[in-house]
Design a protein around this motif. Sequence first.
Motif, short mmCIF file in Angstrom:
data_model
loop_
_atom_site.label_atom_id
_atom_site.label_comp_id
_atom_site.label_asym_id
_atom_site.label_seq_id
_atom_site.Cartn_x
_atom_site.Cartn_y
_atom_site.Cartn_z
N LEU A 268 -20.92 64.44 82.85
CA LEU A 268 -19.96 63.44 82.48
C LEU A 268 -19.81 63.58 80.74
CD1 LEU A 268 -17.97 61.29 83.69
CD2 LEU A 268 -19.80 59.66 82.86
N ARG A 269 -18.54 63.70 80.46
CA ARG A 269 -18.22 63.85 79.19
C ARG A 269 -17.88 62.59 78.54
NH1 ARG A 269 -13.96 68.84 79.63
NH2 ARG A 269 -15.58 70.33 80.39
N ASP A 270 -17.96 62.24 77.31
CA ASP A 270 -17.81 60.92 76.63
C ASP A 270 -16.30 60.46 76.73
OD1 ASP A 270 -20.40 61.29 75.53
OD2 ASP A 270 -19.81 61.70 73.64
N ALA A 271 -15.45 61.38 76.52
CA ALA A 271 -14.00 61.44 76.62
C ALA A 271 -13.58 60.53 77.92
CB ALA A 271 -13.27 62.42 76.33
N THR A 272 -14.27 61.29 78.95
CA THR A 272 -13.82 60.75 80.39
C THR A 272 -14.31 59.55 80.69
OG1 THR A 272 -14.36 63.17 81.21
CG2 THR A 272 -14.39 61.54 82.86
N LEU A 273 -15.45 59.06 80.19
CA LEU A 273 -15.92 57.82 80.48
C LEU A 273 -15.11 56.64 79.63
CD1 LEU A 273 -17.83 55.63 81.45
CD2 LEU A 273 -19.49 56.05 79.56
N TRP A 274 -14.65 56.95 78.31
CA TRP A 274 -14.01 55.87 77.51
C TRP A 274 -12.46 55.93 77.91
CZ3 TRP A 274 -18.93 56.31 75.78
CH2 TRP A 274 -19.34 54.99 75.32
N ALA A 275 -11.99 56.97 78.83
CA ALA A 275 -10.65 56.91 79.27
C ALA A 275 -10.53 55.64 80.12
CB ALA A 275 -10.36 58.23 80.04
N TYR A 276 -11.70 55.25 80.97
CA TYR A 276 -11.55 54.19 81.79
C TYR A 276 -11.79 52.88 81.28
CZ TYR A 276 -10.84 57.59 85.65
OH TYR A 276 -10.65 58.55 86.45
N ILE A 277 -12.05 52.75 80.05
CA ILE A 277 -12.54 51.49 79.17
C ILE A 277 -11.41 51.21 78.23
CG2 ILE A 277 -14.22 50.68 77.64
CD1 ILE A 277 -16.29 52.45 79.07
N LEU A 278 -10.75 52.19 77.63
CA LEU A 278 -10.06 51.76 76.36
C LEU A 278 -8.66 51.92 76.75
CD1 LEU A 278 -11.59 54.05 73.68
CD2 LEU A 278 -11.91 51.70 73.75
N GLU A 279 -7.87 50.90 76.30
CA GLU A 279 -6.18 50.65 76.77
C GLU A 279 -5.71 51.66 75.32
OE1 GLU A 279 -4.78 49.23 78.99
OE2 GLU A 279 -6.82 48.65 79.68
N PRO A 280 -4.42 52.14 75.60
CA PRO A 280 -3.71 52.59 74.51
C PRO A 280 -3.64 52.01 73.20
CG PRO A 280 -2.58 52.97 76.51
CD PRO A 280 -3.69 51.82 76.86
N GLY A 281 -4.24 52.50 72.08
CA GLY A 281 -4.18 51.87 70.86
C GLY A 281 -5.35 51.47 70.41
N GLN A 282 -6.50 51.55 71.30
CA GLN A 282 -7.58 50.93 70.97
C GLN A 282 -8.85 52.03 70.85
OE1 GLN A 282 -8.93 48.70 74.76
NE2 GLN A 282 -7.99 46.63 73.83
N ARG A 283 -9.81 51.54 70.08
CA ARG A 283 -10.88 52.30 69.97
C ARG A 283 -11.98 51.88 70.35
NH1 ARG A 283 -14.81 51.10 66.14
NH2 ARG A 283 -14.65 49.60 64.39
N GLY A 284 -13.11 52.63 70.64
CA GLY A 284 -14.52 52.23 71.18
C GLY A 284 -15.57 51.94 70.09
N PRO A 285 -16.82 51.70 70.32
CA PRO A 285 -17.70 51.35 69.37
C PRO A 285 -17.87 52.87 68.52
CG PRO A 285 -18.62 51.97 71.37
CD PRO A 285 -17.18 51.83 71.81
N LEU A 286 -18.54 52.62 67.22
CA LEU A 286 -18.74 53.60 66.27
C LEU A 286 -20.14 54.21 66.45
CD1 LEU A 286 -17.54 54.94 63.64
CD2 LEU A 286 -18.68 52.89 62.21
#
Length: 398
Positions: A268-286
């Motif tokens: 599983l890639r990082d981008a795949t996981l965060w695709a199900y978490i973030l809404e358009p225009g949002q960023r995840g944790p640093l």
Amino acid sequence: MLDLAKLAGQIPGISQHFKKEVAASRQRLERAQVLLLETQAKQEKLIELHQKWRDRLIFSVAIPIEPFDTRITIIPPPDRYSVFATDGSQIAPSHHEIAYCYLINVGRVMLHYGQNLHPLIDSVPEVYYKPEDLYVSKQWGIRTEEWMGYRRAVLETQMLAEIACRWVNPPGAHYDPNLALVDGSLIYWFLDGLPLEARDRILLPILEAWEQLRETKIPLIGYLSASRSTEAVNFLRLQACPHESPNCLANCSDLEEDRTPCQIIDPLRDATLWAYILEPGQRGPLWRSSLRILDLYGDSLRVYFCYVNVGTEIARIEVPAWVAEDSELFDRSLGIMLAQVSKGYGYPISLAEAHNQAVVRGGDRARFFALLEQQMIRAGMKNVGVSYKETRKRGSIA
């Protein structure tokens, strides 16, 4: 020539394979979401575990700087700002051409918004033909084609710093927000295995250019589209480890890496996981990257990253430490970056234009060698021409 009739018979098998992969990916994602909640509850403890056992891990782990549940809506960009970007392309050397040399072409872009100023959109070519350019890498066992790619990275960065820093202090200087954009990662992990002298010839000029940007207070962003990184997901493996301590060398040294018990969500890639978490225009944790090559960058240039839902994809955004540690500058830079993606219909317009300026097409290549041939003939050289092999390839009777 590709025989499509023969190829068609293989397509159903490929389709079935991808169907199974989609189902397996969905299962990995479900496991990852559960593991993410467990990891979030023990985040600080797992960071301490990493600090203690990082030398015994067999995989690279990024360190979260913010809570796992961080979801921040990116602010709009200011009304006035400037964006700088570079990208490169090349003509590789060939013994079958009329001359053994290579060319690097760097596209440069400087765009101004809300300032009524003309943009800069051009390219700068550099030709390498001297023995010290063509054969210097042989002493380290590096192919000329590979060395050419490293030289291209240096030129792209140096020209980016040159156009950006020169602009900040023109006559009658103004200090509207600026942003320097790079296509790809700021982490030159591929240099880690090079001999020290070879690595220094590439990495040190790049870091010097970055330092110029830092001194001029121009934030730098590396934009990664379709990132394949697993650095952030690998942090979840610390929670998935069934052993008392994540000592890979002691606990799993007799296992292949893809069969270790913490690999329940691989690949599983990082981008795949965060695709199900973030809404358009949002960023995840640093996150702070822990790749070994970054030990050479220095504290102010060590690379941090986050994932951003830019609307069309989950992009990995990398910045030097000095940008990440200035929250106002970081937020403003992300706003400008997101506006660039919007203007480019899914990809930063400045990077797309830099690529278009840099790319060397077939006609450009032919004109380059034709110009070179004319100069060689004028210089009195005889028997100027391509090899018979190249001649036959260009004039096939099939």
